[in-house]
Design a protein around this motif. Sequence first.
Motif, PDB file in Angstrom:
ATOM      1  N   SER A  88      60.733  43.542  29.325  1.00 33.46           N
ATOM      2  CA  SER A  88      61.721  42.828  28.510  1.00 33.46           C
ATOM      3  C   SER A  88      61.208  42.527  27.109  1.00 33.46           C
ATOM      4  N   LEU A  89      60.003  41.948  27.030  1.00 28.30           N
ATOM      5  CA  LEU A  89      59.429  41.532  25.754  1.00 28.30           C
ATOM      6  C   LEU A  89      57.951  41.858  25.710  1.00 28.30           C
ATOM      7  N   SER A  90      57.361  41.761  24.517  1.00 31.73           N
ATOM      8  CA  SER A  90      55.919  41.997  24.386  1.00 31.73           C
ATOM      9  C   SER A  90      55.152  40.849  25.050  1.00 31.73           C
ATOM     10  N   PRO A  91      54.002  41.154  25.662  1.00 33.90           N
ATOM     11  CA  PRO A  91      53.214  40.111  26.339  1.00 33.90           C
ATOM     12  C   PRO A  91      52.754  39.024  25.370  1.00 33.90           C
ATOM     13  N   GLY A  92      52.592  37.825  25.896  1.00 38.63           N
ATOM     14  CA  GLY A  92      52.087  36.705  25.105  1.00 38.63           C
ATOM     15  C   GLY A  92      53.112  35.607  24.948  1.00 38.63           C
ATOM     16  N   TRP A  93      52.783  34.673  24.068  1.00 38.56           N
ATOM     17  CA  TRP A  93      53.634  33.504  23.832  1.00 38.56           C
ATOM     18  C   TRP A  93      54.777  33.845  22.880  1.00 38.56           C
ATOM     19  N   ILE A 140      57.520  30.155  25.753  1.00 39.85           N
ATOM     20  CA  ILE A 140      57.565  30.920  27.000  1.00 39.85           C
ATOM     21  C   ILE A 140      56.445  31.958  26.974  1.00 39.85           C
ATOM     22  N   TRP A 141      55.778  32.159  28.110  1.00 44.05           N
ATOM     23  CA  TRP A 141      54.699  33.135  28.229  1.00 44.05           C
ATOM     24  C   TRP A 141      55.231  34.386  28.918  1.00 44.05           C
ATOM     25  N   VAL A 142      55.040  35.521  28.286  1.00 44.65           N
ATOM     26  CA  VAL A 142      55.461  36.804  28.854  1.00 44.65           C
ATOM     27  C   VAL A 142      54.227  37.522  29.383  1.00 44.65           C
ATOM     28  N   ALA A 143      54.299  37.989  30.631  1.00 44.16           N
ATOM     29  CA  ALA A 143      53.163  38.642  31.299  1.00 44.16           C
ATOM     30  C   ALA A 143      52.916  40.042  30.738  1.00 44.16           C
ATOM     31  N   ASP A 145      53.285  42.871  32.013  1.00 44.55           N
ATOM     32  CA  ASP A 145      54.326  43.870  32.307  1.00 44.55           C
ATOM     33  C   ASP A 145      55.648  43.576  31.595  1.00 44.55           C
ATOM     34  N   GLY A 146      55.658  42.569  30.715  1.00 49.52           N
ATOM     35  CA  GLY A 146      56.862  42.246  29.961  1.00 49.52           C
ATOM     36  C   GLY A 146      57.834  41.321  30.673  1.00 49.52           C
ATOM     37  N   SER A 147      57.468  40.834  31.856  1.00 43.10           N
ATOM     38  CA  SER A 147      58.334  39.918  32.604  1.00 43.10           C
ATOM     39  C   SER A 147      57.908  38.475  32.351  1.00 43.10           C
ATOM     40  N   ALA A 148      58.753  37.541  32.746  1.00 43.37           N
ATOM     41  CA  ALA A 148      58.405  36.125  32.583  1.00 43.37           C
ATOM     42  C   ALA A 148      59.168  35.276  33.582  1.00 43.37           C
ATOM     43  N   GLY A 149      58.537  34.211  34.004  1.00 45.47           N
ATOM     44  CA  GLY A 149      59.172  33.153  34.777  1.00 45.47           C
ATOM     45  C   GLY A 149      58.846  31.853  34.073  1.00 45.47           C
ATOM     46  N   TYR A 150      59.832  31.013  33.862  1.00 46.96           N
ATOM     47  CA  TYR A 150      59.651  29.847  33.006  1.00 46.96           C
ATOM     48  C   TYR A 150      60.530  28.718  33.508  1.00 46.96           C
ATOM     49  N   GLU A 151      59.986  27.516  33.497  1.00 43.31           N
ATOM     50  CA  GLU A 151      60.805  26.344  33.788  1.00 43.31           C
ATOM     51  C   GLU A 151      60.327  25.203  32.908  1.00 43.31           C
ATOM     52  N   ALA A 152      61.271  24.538  32.255  1.00 43.58           N
ATOM     53  CA  ALA A 152      60.938  23.403  31.390  1.00 43.58           C
ATOM     54  C   ALA A 152      61.966  22.303  31.604  1.00 43.58           C
ATOM     55  N   PHE A 153      61.561  21.102  31.236  1.00 43.09           N
ATOM     56  CA  PHE A 153      62.436  19.932  31.308  1.00 43.09           C
ATOM     57  C   PHE A 153      62.539  19.341  29.911  1.00 43.09           C
TER      58      PHE A 153
END
Length: 197
Positions: A88-93, A140-143, A145-153
């Motif tokens: 989906s996106l480039s790795p990193g923040w 958000i941190w992208v792994a 492989d370009g994927s990410a899982g994120y949860e914030a409040f």
Amino acid sequence: MITRTAFAALAIALTARGQQGATPQEMPKNEPTLPGPEDMPGPDEGVYPSMMTASATLIGSEGNEIGTANFLDGPNGEVIRIELNPDSLSPGWHGLHLHAVGTCEDVGEFKESGGHHGKVEGAHGLLNPKGPEAGDLPNIWVAADGSAGYEAFTRLTALDSLLDEDGSAIIIHAQEDDHLTQPIGGAGARVACGVIQ
């Protein structure tokens, strides 16, 4: 006839008696009489808050669907959960913000979503003493492989304000947000967008 000595003895006795019977009075406290959290009914008593929900399909800079964002309002704030597909996106923040207009029609630019939700000039950033703005979120941190899982409040906004007449969008940026620099924390271009509905 009462002598001066007898009169003085009587006065001393009455004073001592008055002091023995006196008790300090408490002054009324001017504190609110609202119930505390411990007095409020909750899930243990079968009482749940009315929780509003919304979602957004995230699209990348080429217009392809890359993931989802889900929103859940609670009594004290809002939970945001994002899932991005691989590649989906480039790795990193990456910086992540809520924007003022619910559109992603200008694919690849995503400028029509306007500025930040709740924008205040000079107040961008979670670390800003003058802020933060209502649309500011943690990165958000992208792994790899370009994927990410994120949860914030966040306590900075609620769904009723995000789902106003012109709606709102969630935007992911090319770089991370430093949470201080104006106007967007150095987060760079907008690389993903989702209309909150």
